[in-house]
Motif scaffolding. Structure first.
Motif, PDB file in Angstrom:
ATOM      1  N   PHE A  37     -19.695  18.094   3.793  1.00 38.41           N
ATOM      2  CA  PHE A  37     -20.371  19.235   3.176  1.00 38.41           C
ATOM      3  C   PHE A  37     -19.271  20.228   2.844  1.00 38.41           C
ATOM      4  N   TRP A  38     -19.128  20.583   1.557  1.00 42.74           N
ATOM      5  CA  TRP A  38     -18.117  21.565   1.178  1.00 42.74           C
ATOM      6  C   TRP A  38     -18.674  22.965   1.387  1.00 42.74           C
ATOM      7  N   GLY A  39     -17.795  23.886   1.708  1.00 42.32           N
ATOM      8  CA  GLY A  39     -18.180  25.274   1.912  1.00 42.32           C
ATOM      9  C   GLY A  39     -17.060  26.192   1.464  1.00 42.32           C
ATOM     10  N   THR A  40     -17.211  27.470   1.751  1.00 43.90           N
ATOM     11  CA  THR A  40     -16.184  28.470   1.432  1.00 43.90           C
ATOM     12  C   THR A  40     -15.996  29.371   2.644  1.00 43.90           C
ATOM     13  N   GLN A  41     -14.903  30.120   2.641  1.00 41.11           N
ATOM     14  CA  GLN A  41     -14.662  31.069   3.734  1.00 41.11           C
ATOM     15  C   GLN A  41     -15.735  32.155   3.745  1.00 41.11           C
ATOM     16  N   ASP A  42     -16.173  32.598   2.567  1.00 40.04           N
ATOM     17  CA  ASP A  42     -17.249  33.594   2.518  1.00 40.04           C
ATOM     18  C   ASP A  42     -18.512  33.078   3.200  1.00 40.04           C
ATOM     19  N   MET A  43     -18.832  31.806   2.996  1.00 40.08           N
ATOM     20  CA  MET A  43     -20.019  31.241   3.645  1.00 40.08           C
ATOM     21  C   MET A  43     -19.872  31.315   5.166  1.00 40.08           C
TER      22      MET A  43
ATOM     23  N   ASP B 270     -30.310  11.947  16.574  1.00 43.46           N
ATOM     24  CA  ASP B 270     -29.850  13.194  15.973  1.00 43.46           C
ATOM     25  C   ASP B 270     -28.860  13.920  16.873  1.00 43.46           C
ATOM     26  N   LYS B 271     -27.844  14.486  16.222  1.00 43.67           N
ATOM     27  CA  LYS B 271     -26.846  15.324  16.880  1.00 43.67           C
ATOM     28  C   LYS B 271     -26.683  16.567  16.018  1.00 43.67           C
ATOM     29  N   THR B 272     -26.412  17.708  16.643  1.00 40.84           N
ATOM     30  CA  THR B 272     -26.249  18.948  15.895  1.00 40.84           C
ATOM     31  C   THR B 272     -24.896  19.554  16.203  1.00 40.84           C
ATOM     32  N   GLU B 273     -24.227  20.040  15.147  1.00 38.58           N
ATOM     33  CA  GLU B 273     -22.943  20.716  15.281  1.00 38.58           C
ATOM     34  C   GLU B 273     -22.979  22.024  14.509  1.00 38.58           C
ATOM     35  N   THR B 274     -22.304  23.023  15.039  1.00 40.37           N
ATOM     36  CA  THR B 274     -22.116  24.277  14.326  1.00 40.37           C
ATOM     37  C   THR B 274     -20.900  24.119  13.431  1.00 40.37           C
ATOM     38  N   VAL B 275     -21.031  24.536  12.186  1.00 43.90           N
ATOM     39  CA  VAL B 275     -19.934  24.439  11.225  1.00 43.90           C
ATOM     40  C   VAL B 275     -18.948  25.566  11.523  1.00 43.90           C
ATOM     41  N   THR B 276     -17.683  25.215  11.737  1.00 52.08           N
ATOM     42  CA  THR B 276     -16.648  26.198  12.063  1.00 52.08           C
ATOM     43  C   THR B 276     -15.505  26.214  11.056  1.00 52.08           C
ATOM     44  N   THR B 277     -15.546  25.302  10.092  1.00 53.05           N
ATOM     45  CA  THR B 277     -14.537  25.259   9.032  1.00 53.05           C
ATOM     46  C   THR B 277     -15.265  25.214   7.696  1.00 53.05           C
ATOM     47  N   ALA B 278     -14.574  25.607   6.642  1.00 56.46           N
ATOM     48  CA  ALA B 278     -15.224  25.645   5.326  1.00 56.46           C
ATOM     49  C   ALA B 278     -15.825  24.294   4.956  1.00 56.46           C
ATOM     50  N   ASN B 279     -15.086  23.216   5.204  1.00 56.41           N
ATOM     51  CA  ASN B 279     -15.590  21.880   4.885  1.00 56.41           C
ATOM     52  C   ASN B 279     -15.919  21.150   6.182  1.00 56.41           C
ATOM     53  N   TRP B 280     -17.174  20.751   6.341  1.00 54.56           N
ATOM     54  CA  TRP B 280     -17.600  19.991   7.517  1.00 54.56           C
ATOM     55  C   TRP B 280     -17.471  18.518   7.175  1.00 54.56           C
ATOM     56  N   VAL B 281     -16.714  17.761   7.994  1.00 54.61           N
ATOM     57  CA  VAL B 281     -16.465  16.339   7.735  1.00 54.61           C
ATOM     58  C   VAL B 281     -16.808  15.546   8.986  1.00 54.61           C
TER      59      VAL B 281
ATOM     60  N   SER C 178     -18.373  34.155  -2.466  1.00 56.58           N
ATOM     61  CA  SER C 178     -18.143  32.797  -2.949  1.00 56.58           C
ATOM     62  C   SER C 178     -18.987  31.802  -2.141  1.00 56.58           C
ATOM     63  N   TYR C 179     -19.591  30.851  -2.845  1.00 55.52           N
ATOM     64  CA  TYR C 179     -20.383  29.819  -2.173  1.00 55.52           C
ATOM     65  C   TYR C 179     -20.279  28.522  -2.969  1.00 55.52           C
ATOM     66  N   ILE C 180     -20.614  27.419  -2.296  1.00 60.81           N
ATOM     67  CA  ILE C 180     -20.707  26.115  -2.952  1.00 60.81           C
ATOM     68  C   ILE C 180     -21.746  25.301  -2.185  1.00 60.81           C
ATOM     69  N   ASN C 181     -22.484  24.500  -2.883  1.00 58.78           N
ATOM     70  CA  ASN C 181     -23.536  23.702  -2.250  1.00 58.78           C
ATOM     71  C   ASN C 181     -23.393  22.251  -2.713  1.00 58.78           C
ATOM     72  N   THR C 182     -22.270  21.624  -2.329  1.00 59.45           N
ATOM     73  CA  THR C 182     -22.006  20.247  -2.751  1.00 59.45           C
ATOM     74  C   THR C 182     -21.618  19.401  -1.536  1.00 59.45           C
ATOM     75  N   HIS C 183     -21.611  18.091  -1.759  1.00 56.34           N
ATOM     76  CA  HIS C 183     -21.248  17.150  -0.696  1.00 56.34           C
ATOM     77  C   HIS C 183     -20.482  15.974  -1.295  1.00 56.34           C
ATOM     78  N   PHE C 184     -19.851  15.199  -0.420  1.00 57.93           N
ATOM     79  CA  PHE C 184     -19.103  14.020  -0.852  1.00 57.93           C
ATOM     80  C   PHE C 184     -19.245  12.936   0.212  1.00 57.93           C
ATOM     81  N   VAL C 185     -19.359  11.687  -0.234  1.00 59.51           N
ATOM     82  CA  VAL C 185     -19.542  10.548   0.658  1.00 59.51           C
ATOM     83  C   VAL C 185     -18.535   9.455   0.295  1.00 59.51           C
ATOM     84  N   GLU C 186     -17.883   8.896   1.317  1.00 51.98           N
ATOM     85  CA  GLU C 186     -17.082   7.678   1.180  1.00 51.98           C
ATOM     86  C   GLU C 186     -17.674   6.676   2.166  1.00 51.98           C
TER      87      GLU C 186
END
Length: 177
Positions: free
Chosen positions: A44-50, A66-77, A109-117
């Motif tokens: 999940f891509w993000g920004t510092q503003d987010m 199910d597992k839950t994590e708090t996002v602590t970096t702009a991009n959650w991988v 600044s915001y972004i609402n995109t994702h990427f999968v490999e």
């Protein structure tokens, strides 16, 4: 001559001993083309503003629950691997941080995109098929009241599910050629 016959007999025995008496595997299994696992890296891509103005939590299912994590970096991988068949889920929930005041004189600044490999693997971990998918986009900027509305309405939330069958096929990722 007797030595040569004995040598041939011993060689035959050695070669026979190296072979398997019970070769019950199919030609497909012998060639390594049988899908056994899938490994996926999801971003999940993000920004510092987010990160500064919002709390973001990701709930994901790696095939074991199910597992839950708090996002602590702009991009959650996250990279997950599971035996086939499996269903992977990645869900992000974005809420405005308590006590944050957004200013209309500032652009956030915001972004609402994702990427999968992903890679479908055989039992020995060798790749059979791989690919990528995701949404494209660049960070955008919104004034305080607008980004507040986008976040509180849930438009920054996202959910993606990938269902892999026993053959490693995933309708969400198998695109017509």
């Amino acid at each position: 001559m007797l030595a040569a016959v004995l040598c041939c007999a011993m060689t035959t025995t050695v070669f026979t001993a190296c072979g398997s008496d019970d070769d019950s595997s199919t030609p497909e299994e012998q060639s390594g083309d049988t899908p056994a696992y899938v490994e996926m890296t999801f971003t999940f891509w993000g920004t510092q503003d987010m990160l500064d103005i919002a709390d973001m939590k990701v709930t994901y299912n790696d095939g074991t629950g199910d597992k839950t994590e708090t996002v602590t970096t702009a991009n959650w991988v996250k990279t997950v691997k599971a035996a086939l068949p499996v269903s992977f889920k990645f869900e992000r929930k974005v809420t405005l941080k308590e006590g944050v005041t957004l200013n209309d004189d500032q652009t956030y600044s915001y972004i609402n995109t994702h990427f999968v490999e992903y890679a479908v693997l055989n039992a020995k971990g060798k790749g059979i098929k791989s690919g990528t998918a995701g949404s494209m986009g660049q960070p955008n900027g919104l004034k305080g009241s607008t980004i507040n509305s986008v976040i509180t309405s849930g438009r920054m939330n996202a959910s993606h599910t990938y269902d892999f069958d026993k053959d490693g096929k995933c309708p969400q990722l198998d695109f017509p050629e």
